[in-house]
Write a protein that holds these residues in place. Sequence first.
Motif, short mmCIF file in Angstrom:
data_model
loop_
_atom_site.label_atom_id
_atom_site.label_comp_id
_atom_site.label_asym_id
_atom_site.label_seq_id
_atom_site.Cartn_x
_atom_site.Cartn_y
_atom_site.Cartn_z
N SER A 127 -21.72 -15.79 17.83
CA SER A 127 -20.89 -16.77 18.56
C SER A 127 -20.61 -18.04 17.73
N LEU A 128 -21.26 -18.13 16.51
CA LEU A 128 -21.24 -19.21 15.74
C LEU A 128 -20.30 -19.07 14.62
N THR A 129 -19.54 -18.00 14.51
CA THR A 129 -18.83 -17.78 13.42
C THR A 129 -17.49 -18.23 13.55
N SER A 130 -17.27 -18.70 14.83
CA SER A 130 -15.84 -19.44 15.12
C SER A 130 -15.84 -20.72 14.12
N ARG A 131 -17.04 -21.46 13.71
CA ARG A 131 -17.23 -22.54 12.95
C ARG A 131 -16.72 -22.33 11.63
N LEU A 132 -16.78 -21.33 11.14
CA LEU A 132 -16.55 -21.16 9.79
C LEU A 132 -15.41 -21.18 9.25
N GLY A 133 -14.83 -21.84 8.18
CA GLY A 133 -13.68 -22.34 7.57
C GLY A 133 -13.06 -21.24 6.84
N ALA A 134 -12.18 -21.32 6.10
CA ALA A 134 -11.38 -20.64 5.38
C ALA A 134 -12.22 -20.43 3.75
N THR A 135 -12.26 -19.18 3.31
CA THR A 135 -13.14 -19.28 2.01
C THR A 135 -11.77 -19.60 0.90
N ILE A 136 -11.92 -20.57 0.17
CA ILE A 136 -11.19 -20.91 -0.68
C ILE A 136 -11.57 -20.15 -2.01
N ASP A 137 -10.64 -19.33 -2.62
CA ASP A 137 -10.78 -18.51 -3.73
C ASP A 137 -11.87 -17.68 -3.60
N VAL A 138 -12.75 -17.65 -4.36
CA VAL A 138 -13.94 -16.67 -4.53
C VAL A 138 -15.35 -17.32 -4.17
N GLU A 139 -16.14 -16.96 -3.32
CA GLU A 139 -17.22 -17.81 -3.04
C GLU A 139 -18.27 -16.68 -3.38
N GLN A 140 -19.11 -16.78 -4.55
CA GLN A 140 -19.92 -16.06 -5.07
C GLN A 140 -21.31 -16.14 -4.43
N ASN A 141 -22.20 -15.09 -4.14
CA ASN A 141 -23.35 -15.14 -3.39
C ASN A 141 -24.36 -14.48 -4.21
N HIS A 142 -25.80 -14.64 -4.58
CA HIS A 142 -26.68 -13.63 -4.98
C HIS A 142 -27.49 -13.43 -3.81
N VAL A 143 -27.66 -12.17 -3.39
CA VAL A 143 -28.40 -11.91 -2.31
C VAL A 143 -29.34 -11.12 -3.01
N ARG A 144 -30.81 -11.50 -2.73
CA ARG A 144 -31.82 -10.70 -3.29
C ARG A 144 -32.20 -9.76 -2.25
N PHE A 145 -31.83 -8.40 -2.48
CA PHE A 145 -32.06 -7.21 -1.64
C PHE A 145 -33.36 -6.26 -2.19
N LEU A 146 -34.24 -6.07 -1.45
CA LEU A 146 -35.12 -5.33 -2.10
C LEU A 146 -35.69 -5.79 -3.43
N GLY A 147 -36.01 -7.18 -3.42
CA GLY A 147 -36.80 -7.55 -4.72
C GLY A 147 -35.96 -7.88 -5.88
N ASP A 148 -36.05 -6.59 -6.63
CA ASP A 148 -35.37 -6.75 -7.97
C ASP A 148 -34.08 -6.34 -7.71
N LEU A 149 -33.53 -5.75 -6.63
CA LEU A 149 -32.09 -5.51 -6.61
C LEU A 149 -31.37 -6.67 -6.03
N ILE A 150 -30.48 -7.21 -6.75
CA ILE A 150 -29.84 -8.36 -6.49
C ILE A 150 -28.26 -8.04 -6.00
N LEU A 151 -27.88 -8.15 -4.82
CA LEU A 151 -26.36 -8.02 -4.64
C LEU A 151 -25.50 -9.15 -4.92
N ASN A 152 -24.58 -9.19 -6.00
CA ASN A 152 -23.83 -10.27 -6.11
C ASN A 152 -22.43 -9.98 -5.49
N LEU A 153 -22.63 -10.78 -4.51
CA LEU A 153 -21.60 -10.74 -3.40
C LEU A 153 -20.33 -11.49 -3.76
N TRP A 154 -19.04 -11.06 -3.84
CA TRP A 154 -18.10 -11.76 -4.10
C TRP A 154 -17.16 -11.93 -3.05
N ASP A 155 -17.13 -12.72 -2.21
CA ASP A 155 -16.43 -13.06 -0.93
C ASP A 155 -15.21 -13.67 -1.30
N CYS A 156 -14.10 -12.84 -1.17
CA CYS A 156 -12.74 -13.24 -1.88
C CYS A 156 -11.87 -13.74 -0.91
#
Lengths: 335, 347
Positions: free
Chosen positions: A29-58
């Motif tokens: 229900s809160l996703t309507s508050r999200l704004g447009a993504t400008i260029d690329v938003e990079q996120n590092h999500v630690r997934f299973l400890g040593d595995l890091i997801l480098n998420l590029w939201d373009c």
Amino acid sequence: MKKKVLLMGASGSGKTSMRSLIFSNNPASLTSRLGATIDVEQNHVRFLGDLILNLWDCGGQDSFMDSYLSTQRSTIFQHVGVMIYVFEVESRDMPKDLTYYRDCLDALRKYSSDASVFLLVHKMDLVKGDKGTQLERKRRDLQAESGDVEVTVFGTSIYDESLYKAWSRIVHTIIPNAAVLTKHLTTFAEACSATEVILFERTTFLVIATSSPPAPPASSQRALANGAATPGSSSTVVTAPTSPVEDVHKLNATRYERTSELIKALKHSCSRVREEFYALEMELPEFTAVLDEMTKNTYVLIVVHDPTIETAALKINIRTARQKFEELQNDSISA
Amino acid sequence: MQHSNGTKSPTIDVQRTKILLLGQRRSGKTSIQQVLFNDVSPKQTFYLEPTTRIVKDTYDTVIPLEIWDCPGNVTLDTLGASLSDFSSIIFVIDIQDSYQQPVARMLDFFIAAYQESPDICLEVLVHKAEAFTDDYKIENFRHIQQRVIDELLDISQDYEQMPLNFHLTSVYDHSIHEAFSRVLHKLIDSLPYLEDLLNVFCANSQSSKAFLFDVKSRLYVATDASPVDTGTHNLCCDYVKTLNAFGPLYKSSSSSAARLLRDSRSSSPSSGPSFYPSAAVTLAPSTQGTTLTYHSITPQLALLALMHTAVFEEQRGLLEYNVVFFREGVQEISQVEKDARMGSLVV
């Protein structure tokens, strides 16, 4: 170990919404508050400890897309592990979406030829009428559009469990040695007399691995019936391929993703009273189950149908198995 | 729409507590009824058809209820029943509506009911609160409340004593559950006994808060004497919802039925099932945190209790022992209630 995940798709198709749902624990229900993504938003999500997801939201606006495909081409498409391309099921301009998609695919093939590609037909909740046939048509179109590149198509919506199903499948391909985890989970399930054991990632509650069904009680003629029971949808099952086994329980096909969704919702309810969810045990009319911490970054759900098994016994089994799974997980990630 | 809610006996021969649901058209009467008693998700209420005739819905919880969902234009004459038949009248006002008409209509009904039976429960639900921000909705709520009281006193000073209860509600959060729970409490004659049982249970089990929930509707029928914290109530509500949803998920077509069979074999057929579902959710940190327990009491009711995790782990035997006695108490009260309602019809 890092894995680069590209999240692409037209502007407003729901990329950031799904990211916020899966990785930031926000309710739909809160996703309507999200704004447009400008260029690329990079996120590092630690997934299973040593595995890091480098998420590029373009961000998906045309000007950004053009720049990804021209000046930023090599930066964006290099070292990609997974590309997730999001299509709106009722897109305003499908031909344009497809043109960009083909260009992205070409670039991906050039710079990271071994990346896996997932296509999400998103906002399925907006479809009126038969969702199944609509999705099947889209799936055919998209597969034709992708040429000889192997793609996996999912229909998703942030308002139901389908999103968890798609993402669980996606992370499953990223985890090295998931088959080893499955094997050990199966052993663990046998030790607990459990029908099923499911391993979840701690923050996202995505399914990492499940135990394979118990060995068949050797009745070959009934094994055929299983064929009809396993395919939840036309996509393949999360568990590692096993020989067809008679499924005496015929559990709900959407149970994994529904569990992810339910636990996430419960976690969210807990956080609203400034509490943090820790563990759950249930003795329901239908089954007995324990959901508890397995390793630092995983949770395990043990489902038992045998009424004589006590939850306390399951908990002790989890405690004794912890060390082993901790090692296993470190091995599988550093491997 | 019909409800059976687990009871197989024909529901006609029980004397039901009647609740009248009134309000202007499109104020949300049917939505409330469907969300609470028919498991309709709040979003789906958008598609409900207007109610064109009076719909009588039955629901069995600790007491058998009959809820009359009325179309917006119902009048005293078209109602087809005397207002004194009802134990409670709920009037739903849309918070965004202009108030003049609904308030006037509501007071007509309330005054007529009050004159017939002064003990009747009169409830005002200021509904669709989700439309406004927190500050604004409370301001509106107060405004409506004041307006109703002012108009009532304008009609006659005698109505100062009229027992009006106001609730601010929305189907999109837990407010409707909490409000309707409070409406329900006034209708349960055995409430003091249930509350006593809960108080004793809390004291003996070191529980800081306990609720007796109706599992399907997620209304709480009773709680102990400590004040109800909205956050805790909401969490309990969500917890029951989660457990309700989990059940069918891992239901085994071959083994689930056998689980219940085992238990009924061990007990004599007259004593009913001896297997009572239970659950516990532990909140972090794992040892100093809180545990929220769930114990099925009757097919409709479940006990939810909040306690320290350490207490839960060390004194689980005691807790379960206490639950057994609590269960017996509640079952006895329900039985007496049932007998009385069957009996009163014979007289």
